[in-house]
Design an enzyme around this catalytic site. Sequence first.
Site, short mmCIF file in Angstrom:
data_model
loop_
_atom_site.label_atom_id
_atom_site.label_comp_id
_atom_site.label_asym_id
_atom_site.label_seq_id
_atom_site.Cartn_x
_atom_site.Cartn_y
_atom_site.Cartn_z
N LYS A 423 7.89 -13.52 -1.24
CA LYS A 423 8.69 -12.44 -1.79
C LYS A 423 9.35 -11.64 -0.66
O LYS A 423 8.77 -11.45 0.41
CB LYS A 423 7.82 -11.50 -2.64
CG LYS A 423 7.24 -12.15 -3.89
CD LYS A 423 8.33 -12.50 -4.89
CE LYS A 423 7.77 -12.99 -6.21
NZ LYS A 423 7.09 -11.95 -7.00
N GLN A 483 -7.40 -15.57 -4.85
CA GLN A 483 -6.18 -16.24 -5.29
C GLN A 483 -5.60 -16.94 -4.07
O GLN A 483 -6.10 -16.76 -2.96
CB GLN A 483 -5.19 -15.22 -5.86
CG GLN A 483 -4.84 -14.13 -4.87
CD GLN A 483 -4.50 -12.81 -5.53
OE1 GLN A 483 -4.96 -12.50 -6.62
NE2 GLN A 483 -3.68 -12.01 -4.86
N ASP A 518 4.48 -16.34 -5.90
CA ASP A 518 3.88 -16.65 -4.60
C ASP A 518 2.35 -16.72 -4.66
O ASP A 518 1.71 -16.86 -3.62
CB ASP A 518 4.30 -15.61 -3.56
CG ASP A 518 4.01 -14.18 -3.99
OD1 ASP A 518 3.80 -13.94 -5.21
OD2 ASP A 518 3.98 -13.29 -3.12
N ASP A 553 -9.86 -7.55 -5.54
CA ASP A 553 -8.58 -7.50 -6.23
C ASP A 553 -8.67 -8.20 -7.59
O ASP A 553 -9.12 -9.35 -7.68
CB ASP A 553 -7.51 -8.18 -5.36
CG ASP A 553 -6.11 -7.95 -5.86
OD1 ASP A 553 -5.66 -6.79 -5.84
OD2 ASP A 553 -5.46 -8.93 -6.27
N ASN A 554 -8.26 -7.50 -8.63
CA ASN A 554 -8.18 -8.08 -9.98
C ASN A 554 -9.44 -8.83 -10.41
O ASN A 554 -9.36 -9.99 -10.85
CB ASN A 554 -6.98 -9.03 -10.07
CG ASN A 554 -5.66 -8.29 -10.13
OD1 ASN A 554 -5.57 -7.19 -10.66
ND2 ASN A 554 -4.64 -8.88 -9.55
N GLU A 582 -11.19 -3.46 -8.35
CA GLU A 582 -9.82 -2.98 -8.57
C GLU A 582 -9.37 -3.52 -9.92
O GLU A 582 -8.69 -4.52 -10.03
CB GLU A 582 -8.89 -3.45 -7.45
CG GLU A 582 -7.48 -2.87 -7.52
CD GLU A 582 -6.47 -3.83 -8.16
OE1 GLU A 582 -5.34 -3.39 -8.42
OE2 GLU A 582 -6.80 -5.00 -8.39
N LYS A 692 3.98 -3.51 0.54
CA LYS A 692 3.42 -4.83 0.26
C LYS A 692 4.34 -5.95 0.76
O LYS A 692 3.88 -7.07 1.02
CB LYS A 692 3.22 -5.01 -1.25
CG LYS A 692 2.11 -4.16 -1.84
CD LYS A 692 1.76 -4.62 -3.25
CE LYS A 692 2.95 -4.57 -4.18
NZ LYS A 692 2.60 -5.03 -5.55
#
Length: 837
Positions: A423, A483, A518, A553-554, A582, A692
């Site tokens: 990105k 991920q 991504d 994360d997540n 998170e 980010k």
Amino acid sequence: MSQQNSQPQGRRPSSDPVPDPHAGDAHPDVGSRLTPPVPATGVPDVAPSVRRAEAHDDAARVPSAPEATEAASSAGAGQPDAHAHAEPGAAEEVAAVVTPTEDTESEAQPASDQQSAPGAQREPDTQYEPDTQSAPDPHAEAAAQAPAEQDSDSGDDEHLADFPSDDLVYGRIPVTDVSPVIEGGRFPATAVPGEDIRVSATVFREGHDSLGVTAVLYDPQGRETQRRPMTLVAPGTDRYEAWLRPEHEGPWSFAVEGWSDLYDTWHHAAQIKLGVGQDVELMFQEAALLFDAASKESDRATEEARVFEDAAEAMADTDRTPEQRWEIATSPQLLDYVRERPLRDLLSSSPRYPLGVEREAAGRGAWYEFFPRSEGATYDPETGEWTSGTFRTATAALDRAAAMGFDVAYLPPIHPIGRNHRKGPNNTLTAGPQDPGSPWAIGGPEGGHDTIHPDLGSFEDFDAFVAHARDLGLEVALDLALQASPDHPWVAEHPQWFTTRADGSIAYAENPPKKYQDIYPLNFDNDPEGLAAEILRVVELWIGHGVDIFRVDNPHTKPLWFWEWLIARVRKNHPDTVFLAEAFTRPAMMQGLAKAGFQQSYSYFTWRNTKEEIEEYLQEISHETSGFYRPNFFVNTPDILTEYLQFGGPAAFKVRAALAATASPLWGVYAGFELFEHVARPGAEEYMDNEKFQLRPRDFDAAVERGESLAPYITRLNRIRKDHPALGDLQNLTLQNSTDDAIVAYSKTKTVERDGEQVWDTVIVVLNTDPHSAREATVWLDLDSLDLRGQDFNEDGSFWVDDLISGASWKWGTHNYVRLDPYVEPAHVLSVRRGVK
């Protein structure tokens, strides 16, 4: 604390400074020796509790239902399991204290202990045993002295053969709905050392005799350390409450006891009957028996026993007038002894429920988030090229975080970033050759989660970074983002760890309408054991490099069983490890993550901005879910820039910082907040020129010099947090009333010991949530919640409060006028001045 005819009793402060006279001792069951024995066929009055025995053998297991029943019978003298049910296994699930499953890798283990398929029923390596320290059965002696059985042909014997039934739920005094109990005790409630924990239960009985309720705390060795009388919350509710305080880390436990209060029962009846001249001598005869039995208790001191003995003789002395005998029976000295060691009968106990006490960082702390690659990054205008910051240059951010009083320095992912579908700025789909990409798109030719991005430095550089943080009193928290980018080594080596779509492509992450081309999410259903083992390896690698805190994360996009397994497995070998979830999702999942092992979680606080929203949420997190869910009040994140901050101006930043720092023991700030960064990408709650996707070096020192930084205010808040222990607890928050619909008021109170002396600490916070207008209101205080003492009041009945932000002082009382101008100071953080006389 006793209850007579459902009338409320006096309230004992939650942080009672009086030394606990029972510390280390089991409380005697006085009542069983003060009344005639009940026939052996009577219903037992003590519901046996069970406790978790810490397993030292990896092959330990949960006993089967028949084994548990047999063990309870042998240890409990034939008493029924008060929490047994008809269906198999229910006794263990309700009455036993349970911990998350942990498997071992030893090949020498029995097959039954080998690692099982994720999500399947697995046996914990924790053994459950009947509680050998539960209250004695007051009918045991009667049973031993009962006449021999009648002829086996007797019809009565056949009728009584199963009485009392072995599937009774209630003990002699019903103790129900105990809190905090997580999933029936299968997971422990959570605490940190020195935290006051609210224990509540519904306790009731038949008839009108007085009832006593006690909360009991047991240390990791199973020794009783605290015993607190429980207070009736409201008349007619039968709901009782008390506070317990574990002092150090370890697997603690607690129980609630209900009992018949013999003295209070007598006192209530005598007060009524003596007042009308009814059964005068009979009432004093009963008192004589009561005091005589109390004087013979072996655990009473000589002086104490003599007081009861003299009182018994006085009750039987008919030469004394009723008034004289009543004065002796209610003397302050005797009442003190009764209060310290109540005269109890029909003692019934709940099971012992687990309370996991973890290190300070699990429940208290201030977090500061920054991107190492932006710290010290430089731009060459001639070439148009950026040079990334490194771990060496990012030590300046550690110095800045420490200077502001933060405890944790949190880093987004520091791994290689994928090139495929990278990105560009502001989340555009096209990235230029100089665009660094999102750190959450983990993995490239250089490696994956076990590798450091080469622009940041080496493992040696990272180790030096962690060492510098420790020298400053900071811990480093690392992002654990499970991920992968399309370039991650896992994609080629373990394609089964991802989801393959009908066209043969790997599914990328989506949260409609958002798309993350991504990033490939992981699939835990194809090869759960292999994937879980790899993630465990990655976590332990970073623990080996000094990382004890992980911001995950997540986590709500992964199965709950996985987190239960991973966190338990990691903490078995590394008990100091802390995990922050998170997760911004449905309450059931957020709470499930906390129960499964996450010590902290992001929260809905970010979007709670009005008075009504704030008060409702503060009540929820401090009273309803506080036994297991610990919210970390981050004021902003790289993903979240709320409209309140976008349009509220500097006052909005102050309000959110003051609210987060004082309402929760955990709060966090993402770098740039102190610079009042508030410009959002159009149509989104994200920052424009989001860090980010690009490097964002900032000149923090210049902003301070210009007076355009919130850093001094944040520093002050963190100093206040460290100076005032009341702000270090979650459950002690009390909402106070105000007359304005934008002004929120709440207080926190705690008693601690400093240099051998008791210190009463009370903080009152009053905030104007309207960042644009001055607001005026009357704040009405519940003085009982402030734990004030006589010496804290002025002669006119007021008390002093000192504003810890502005330095001003005022006399306050039950109702107080406030005016908060957001362009001056939008919040009062007040400390009650103690001992003014």
